[in-house]
Design a protein around this motif. Sequence first.
Motif, mmCIF file in Angstrom:
data_model
loop_
_atom_site.group_PDB
_atom_site.id
_atom_site.type_symbol
_atom_site.label_atom_id
_atom_site.label_comp_id
_atom_site.label_asym_id
_atom_site.label_seq_id
_atom_site.Cartn_x
_atom_site.Cartn_y
_atom_site.Cartn_z
ATOM 1 N N GLY A 54 0.774 -1.239 0.000
ATOM 2 C CA GLY A 54 0.000 0.000 0.000
ATOM 3 C C GLY A 54 0.799 1.279 0.000
ATOM 4 O O GLY A 54 0.223 2.361 -0.143
ATOM 5 N N LEU A 55 2.131 1.217 0.151
ATOM 6 C CA LEU A 55 2.958 2.416 0.159
ATOM 7 C C LEU A 55 4.058 2.278 -0.892
ATOM 8 O O LEU A 55 4.792 1.283 -0.897
ATOM 9 C CB LEU A 55 3.576 2.654 1.536
ATOM 10 N N TRP A 56 4.199 3.287 -1.749
ATOM 11 C CA TRP A 56 5.122 3.231 -2.877
ATOM 12 C C TRP A 56 5.908 4.522 -2.972
ATOM 13 O O TRP A 56 5.441 5.588 -2.562
ATOM 14 C CB TRP A 56 4.349 3.017 -4.189
ATOM 15 N N ASN A 57 7.099 4.416 -3.517
ATOM 16 C CA ASN A 57 7.904 5.598 -3.830
ATOM 17 C C ASN A 57 8.036 5.656 -5.340
ATOM 18 O O ASN A 57 8.514 4.695 -5.965
ATOM 19 C CB ASN A 57 9.284 5.521 -3.168
ATOM 20 N N VAL A 58 7.603 6.747 -5.928
ATOM 21 C CA VAL A 58 7.543 6.889 -7.382
ATOM 22 C C VAL A 58 8.604 7.883 -7.840
ATOM 23 O O VAL A 58 8.710 8.988 -7.288
ATOM 24 C CB VAL A 58 6.145 7.366 -7.831
ATOM 25 N N HIS A 59 9.383 7.501 -8.846
ATOM 26 C CA HIS A 59 10.422 8.363 -9.414
ATOM 27 C C HIS A 59 10.320 8.300 -10.925
ATOM 28 O O HIS A 59 10.255 7.216 -11.515
ATOM 29 C CB HIS A 59 11.810 7.897 -8.967
ATOM 30 N N VAL A 60 10.332 9.466 -11.582
ATOM 31 C CA VAL A 60 10.291 9.504 -13.044
ATOM 32 C C VAL A 60 10.859 10.825 -13.530
ATOM 33 O O VAL A 60 10.800 11.846 -12.832
ATOM 34 C CB VAL A 60 8.832 9.316 -13.559
ATOM 35 N N HIS A 61 11.460 10.819 -14.716
ATOM 36 C CA HIS A 61 11.918 12.035 -15.387
ATOM 37 C C HIS A 61 10.934 12.356 -16.499
ATOM 38 O O HIS A 61 10.667 11.503 -17.357
ATOM 39 C CB HIS A 61 13.318 11.838 -15.990
ATOM 40 N N VAL A 62 10.398 13.572 -16.509
ATOM 41 C CA VAL A 62 9.366 13.961 -17.479
ATOM 42 C C VAL A 62 9.550 15.414 -17.905
ATOM 43 O O VAL A 62 10.242 16.187 -17.247
ATOM 44 C CB VAL A 62 7.944 13.803 -16.881
ATOM 45 N N ASP A 63 8.902 15.764 -18.998
ATOM 46 C CA ASP A 63 8.789 17.161 -19.396
ATOM 47 C C ASP A 63 7.511 17.790 -18.864
ATOM 48 O O ASP A 63 7.367 19.004 -18.869
ATOM 49 C CB ASP A 63 8.817 17.286 -20.925
ATOM 50 N N ASP A 64 6.573 16.953 -18.430
ATOM 51 C CA ASP A 64 5.274 17.427 -17.947
ATOM 52 C C ASP A 64 5.081 16.956 -16.505
ATOM 53 O O ASP A 64 4.437 15.933 -16.256
ATOM 54 C CB ASP A 64 4.169 16.863 -18.850
ATOM 55 N N PRO A 65 5.661 17.672 -15.532
ATOM 56 C CA PRO A 65 5.548 17.221 -14.136
ATOM 57 C C PRO A 65 4.119 17.205 -13.621
ATOM 58 O O PRO A 65 3.765 16.363 -12.797
ATOM 59 C CB PRO A 65 6.424 18.214 -13.375
ATOM 60 N N GLY A 66 3.294 18.130 -14.118
ATOM 61 C CA GLY A 66 1.907 18.157 -13.675
ATOM 62 C C GLY A 66 1.173 16.877 -14.031
ATOM 63 O O GLY A 66 0.411 16.337 -13.224
ATOM 64 N N ALA A 67 1.422 16.376 -15.231
ATOM 65 C CA ALA A 67 0.769 15.130 -15.653
ATOM 66 C C ALA A 67 1.236 13.951 -14.812
ATOM 67 O O ALA A 67 0.452 13.043 -14.503
ATOM 68 C CB ALA A 67 1.049 14.876 -17.132
ATOM 69 N N ALA A 68 2.518 13.957 -14.417
ATOM 70 C CA ALA A 68 3.040 12.870 -13.584
ATOM 71 C C ALA A 68 2.381 12.874 -12.208
ATOM 72 O O ALA A 68 2.070 11.809 -11.645
ATOM 73 C CB ALA A 68 4.555 12.991 -13.448
ATOM 74 N N VAL A 69 2.160 14.064 -11.650
ATOM 75 C CA VAL A 69 1.496 14.160 -10.352
ATOM 76 C C VAL A 69 0.020 13.788 -10.488
ATOM 77 O O VAL A 69 -0.551 13.088 -9.644
ATOM 78 C CB VAL A 69 1.655 15.571 -9.765
ATOM 79 N N GLU A 70 -0.628 14.251 -11.563
ATOM 80 C CA GLU A 70 -2.045 13.932 -11.786
ATOM 81 C C GLU A 70 -2.251 12.427 -11.914
ATOM 82 O O GLU A 70 -3.256 11.877 -11.444
ATOM 83 C CB GLU A 70 -2.542 14.645 -13.035
ATOM 84 N N ALA A 71 -1.291 11.745 -12.546
ATOM 85 C CA ALA A 71 -1.390 10.290 -12.650
ATOM 86 C C ALA A 71 -1.356 9.649 -11.273
ATOM 87 O O ALA A 71 -2.049 8.658 -11.007
ATOM 88 C CB ALA A 71 -0.248 9.751 -13.514
ATOM 89 N N GLY A 72 -0.552 10.201 -10.376
ATOM 90 C CA GLY A 72 -0.512 9.699 -9.011
ATOM 91 C C GLY A 72 -1.825 9.931 -8.280
ATOM 92 O O GLY A 72 -2.275 9.079 -7.505
ATOM 93 N N VAL A 73 -2.452 11.082 -8.527
ATOM 94 C CA VAL A 73 -3.744 11.384 -7.902
ATOM 95 C C VAL A 73 -4.800 10.386 -8.362
ATOM 96 O O VAL A 73 -5.646 9.934 -7.575
ATOM 97 C CB VAL A 73 -4.174 12.822 -8.237
#
Length: 547
Positions: free
Chosen positions: A283-302
């Motif tokens: 149930g607990l994860w640490n997510v790391h990624v390199h992107v050009d669209d940080p907002g989309a990466a956070v929205e995917a987490g939401v």
Amino acid sequence: MPHEPQLQSFDEFDADAVRTWSSLAVAALGRARADIDAINVYPVADADTGTNLYLTAESADRALDAAGAAGLAQAVQAWAHGALIGARGNSGTILAQLLRGVADGLGDTPADHRGPGRLLAHALTRAAQEAYQAVAHPVEGTMLTVAAAAARAAEAAGAAAGTAADVARAAYDGARAALADTPRQLAELGRAGVVDAGGCGLVAVLGALWQALSGQEPEAEAVGGPAAAPAVRLPAPCGAAEEPDGPAYEVLYLLEAAEPAVARLRERLDGLGDSLVVVGGDGLWNVHVHVDDPGAAVEAGVEAGRPYRIRITHFGDERRRRTPAERAQRAVVAVVPGEGLAALCGEAGATTLLAPPGAAPDADGLAAAIRRAHAREVVLLPGGPDQRAAAHAAAERARADGVRVAVIPTRSAVQGLAALAVHDPEGSFDEDVVAMTSAAGATRYAELAIAERQSFTSAGICQAGDVLGLIDGDVAVIGSGLAETAEAVLARMLGSGGELVTLVLGPDAPDALAERLEAYVQHGHLAVDTVTYQGGRHSAPLLIGVE
């Protein structure tokens, strides 16, 4: 404070040995982090691998210390959890999964692996397997390759009825041999003539394991590179290759989510960028990624669950240009709310941290940014009053490392821009700090925001959808339109004088807004100049500065 390492030999791989291993690993990475930073070439030459590994190990050690007198399995679980919640960067996230793999390996040890040596070998094998599974696209010649080689050597020693210390030594030697071969496997390393930085850190961690079990301190022996590259000492600063083009932002966050949702998240993030590593479980994860669209990466987490401790870092033009081995005399670290501001400050030579609403960097994030700036002197621009405490805590940590740090008490991004405008890296540190502080303090700031609900303000009652004009942090104007409210705010601010107006437009601001406000200022205040910038995504609808 982390517990002190106990320099003694252990007969078994037990909880006391793990505590000593952890302490020695933190100490080893602390000594080596600058040198590991200096050979950081892959996947991004941002000179922070050693720092990220050190911060991750430090977080793990704190959690292990807090676990108290736990047994072996419980101690390793606490250690792995501490690494998970404190993991930094690509290498730190992989290290966290390696420690989780050790914990999982101890929990499913086969009946014929009960001896200390076989137990340790099985745990190291499980660690390497889980690390590979956590990385979306494993690449050979990296930290993963070194972990796999260490596991194979450990299994061979364990099968030969070796002691835990024998297995640890075999893993250490296998890792060192694999590390020396990484420049042949990965073109970026071969061109730079360096070994993999993450693998170098893992060798230090495995050296600490052998020291914990044997009481013998590893020697800093030279490790031969390929014929095309010089021999590399572990660790030793080497030149780095020019960084290839890639995503501009690093996004990290902790995520509370069920495993099926995380599987979908992996697919989504894999399509957004690269260097994707998702570690954790239960149930607990640490997510790391390199992107050009940080907002989309956070929205995917939401969409997947509840992301928190969100850290978004712009790699920065200055770090892209600088050879990692070089150490600048002075640097500026700036926290900014929008992508356009991050690019603007980066062009001015600052190391930037993007802080979207609700995702302000903590002291750990700011301390890591100071280390990435790789300078003897650092001027820190926290960007807002809510980040002041974290900025001072990060500054204290950096000072303990011998870095001279000054925190400029900026309360808005426009004050940071004013401070950057007078920054003189060639002048004395004290004079530079005084000039930047004076420029920031002489800049009145305002922000336009949209009211989300009916509420009482210092300017009266506002309704949802009203435009709020905040001057120096307090609501001064309530309006119905962006342009009209901005003009009312400018009228109040310029009523007490000014020579320069700075406008920072948000992503949804109308195209004609800048022209209208520039004309408004010119019509009523002929001697006042106006400059306009694009704040980019995540910035407020409009920021105003008056100097």
